[in-house]
Design an enzyme around this catalytic site. Structure first.
Site, PDB file in Angstrom:
ATOM      1  CD  GLU A   1      -4.150   6.571  -8.524  1.00  0.00           C
ATOM      2  OE1 GLU A   1      -4.390   6.630  -9.748  1.00  0.00           O
ATOM      3  OE2 GLU A   1      -4.908   6.034  -7.705  1.00  0.00           O
TER       4      GLU A   1
ATOM      5  CG  ASP B   1      -2.112   8.680 -12.536  1.00  0.00           C
ATOM      6  OD1 ASP B   1      -3.005   7.930 -12.961  1.00  0.00           O
ATOM      7  OD2 ASP B   1      -2.223   9.339 -11.482  1.00  0.00           O
TER       8      ASP B   1
ATOM      9  CB  SER C   1      -6.550   5.001 -11.114  1.00  0.00           C
ATOM     10  OG  SER C   1      -7.325   5.305  -9.993  1.00  0.00           O
TER      11      SER C   1
END
Length: 542
Positions: free
Chosen positions: A254, A258, A457
């Protein structure tokens, strides 16, 4: 709302050790007229049509506007200090962060605190109360909420493809990352082709004061070697300029998703990584509302019904408004379970929809997910079937989107789901969208290898990076940052690339259909950088 083992994904474990500390955010009561003044100011400075557009306040001015009495601040602060806490008042004097031993917190709050683990991520542990908490009456009247004692976050990792695919696909799909990303994965080059932004630092003009950040929670860390591999393969200049919180040299998919994509989209904008160990949304938003970082991307949320209470969400909304009043843009991923949310749509997929929070907050920008209509062909997009979207059950439709939502509800092509499953008068989301589905995964360097990742995400940091670039254009022209984005977005809905195919039922039978104009599957559509750049500059020069 105390922990319910029948519905929660979190499992109660043992008690914290005697020496274990816990951090909590204590929200202080703000008089209603002062909250009303904050909200009025928030809407004025966020509205491109208002004479006060872009005339933001600083921390001291916000504290003066909220005007929390010093006697209230001191009374609550001293209560927790006498109970054994280190208490830190925030810059706006409307919240106190307390750090104390969990055993002392139990006594101060008249509750019991346990470790909880997540059934799908057993190494993720958080401390929470197992029952309701209680403060003495003379303290309780000054406190709105003790944040995170009862709130359990959603742990929803991005969807990960097992390996880089090198199968035969349509000609013309060039990733710009050599062989590392195979022939089917989305890369910075593909995003630049579709959304029109200049993705190399040499083609972007840096602006003094321009900043952006990603939020990571607990075990989501990054490895510099993974970022180096991504840069080497894709010719990018991704870097972390500032770290707030801790980072360990472990790969969190994650976090690396990002960082790699927000910084690849906007390499000219310094990137801050904010790591919150507590899984505390309230702690994070109080932290960033005191900072001067202009754009934030967050992949965090839960079903509205799974939040502690309406007062908890309201406390978060107040902090979102404070951020907007300072000119800060906050973008949240809309979720990866379509209309069904974490709780699902029932055994037969016909149950009530479960809207997300914070995506359903009227005071943030929610980013949904799309797929290419034709795999590995840069062109038209369709709604991702698992992209979060719908209508809040708690918050009413804000004025900035009222016309767009009314148009959707009246459109025969919407083929609306049964009305008993959702609240047509609620705040509707997402506001915008970007690629994030599983037709073409994102190429991410993580854990020493390249693989595919999907989810909103991925969508959120891409859109956030594009708005950071738009901020740069404004700042270089001595104009203010864009601040809360939604009034601008809905005023310029036609400057996004409309998505008119697909729907978002996820595992349920029903979902919301993408139609011409705004819809609760893809919002106003996906970015068109050139059109948005023109509108962003025109908005301030009106």
């Amino acid at each position: 709302m105390p922990h319910n083992p029948m519905t929660s994904s979190w499992v109660k474990q043992g008690k914290p050790s005697e020496a274990q500390n816990i951090s909590l955010i204590v929200g202080l009561k703000v008089e209603q007229e002062n909250l009303a003044a904050l909200e009025k100011f928030f809407w004025e400075v966020s509205n491109p049509k208002h004479e006060k557009y872009g005339q933001y306040k600083n921390n001291a001015e916000l504290a003066e506007m909220l005007a929390v009495p010093a006697v209230r601040v001191n009374l609550v602060k001293e209560y927790f200090e006498k109970a054994g806490a280190i208490a830190e008042v925030n810059v706006h004097y409307d919240a106190i962060k307390v750090n104390m031993r969990a055993s002392l917190a139990e006594k101060a709050l008249n509750t019991e605190i346990y470790w909880f683990s997540h059934m799908n991520a057993k190494d993720t542990m958080i401390m929470r109360a197992s029952s309701a908490y209680h403060l003495p009456r003379d303290i309780e009247e000054h406190v709105t909420i003790v944040g995170e004692l009862l709130q359990f976050p959603r742990i929803a990792a991005p969807k990960v493809a097992e390996a880089v695919s090198t199968g035969n696909v349509s000609s013309g799909w060039s990733t710009g990352c050599g062989t590392s990303c195979g022939t089917t994965f989305v890369t910075p080059k593909i995003l630049s082709e579709r959304y029109g932004f200049p993705y190399t630092v040499s083609n972007q003009k840096a602006a003094n004061g321009n900043t952006m950040a990603v939020a990571e929670f607990q075990t989501q860390y990054y490895k510099q070697t993974d970022i180096d591999s991504f840069n080497s393969a894709c010719g990018t200049t991704v870097s972390v300029d500032t770290l707030i919180g801790k980072n360990f040299n472990t790969a969190g998919v994650e976090a690396e998703l990002d960082i790699e994509y927000m910084a690849a989209v906007a390499p000219s904008v310094p990137l801050t990584v904010i790591n919150n160990v507590q899984y505390s949304l309230l702690d994070w938003v109080n932290q960033i509302s005191a900072l001067d970082i202009l754009v934030h991307s967050v992949s965090y949320g839960n079903d509205e019904a799974q939040q502690t209470s309406t007062s908890y969400m309201t406390q978060c909304n107040t902090a979102f408004m404070k951020a907007g009043a300072k000119g800060i843009s906050i973008l949240f991923a809309s979720g990866d379970q379509g209309v069904c949310g974490r709780e699902g749509c029932g055994l037969f997929g016909t149950g009530a929809f479960h809207p997300d929070f914070p995506a359903g907050s009227p005071y943030i920008t929610a980013v949904g997910g799309t797929d290419f209509v034709t795999k590995s062909v840069v062109g038209a997009e369709q709604a991702w079937s698992s992209g979060g979207g719908g209508f809040s059950d708690t918050f009413d439709i804000p004025s900035y989107q009222a016309s767009a939502v009314a148009g959707y509800l009246a459109n025969p092509s919407a083929d609306l789901p049964p009305s008993n499953l959702w609240t047509s008068t609620g705040r509707a989301y997402p506001d915008v969208a970007a690629l994030g589905g599983t037709v073409n995964y994102y190429c991410v360097a993580t854990g020493g290898r390249f693989g595919g990742v999907a989810g909103t995400s991925a969508s959120s940091p891409v859109v956030a990076g594009i708005f950071a670039l738009l901020n740069g254009l404004r700042l270089n022209a001595n104009a203010p940052a864009m601040g809360f984005l939604n009034p601008f977005i809905y005023e310029n809905c036609g400057s996004f690339q409309d998505v008119t195919v697909g729907s978002n039922p996820d595992s349920g039978r029903y979902g919301f259909t993408a139609v011409s104009g705004w819809d609760p599957a893809t919002g106003c559509g996906t970015p068109s950088y050139g059109a948005l750049a023109a509108k962003a500059m025109a908005a301030y020069t009106k």
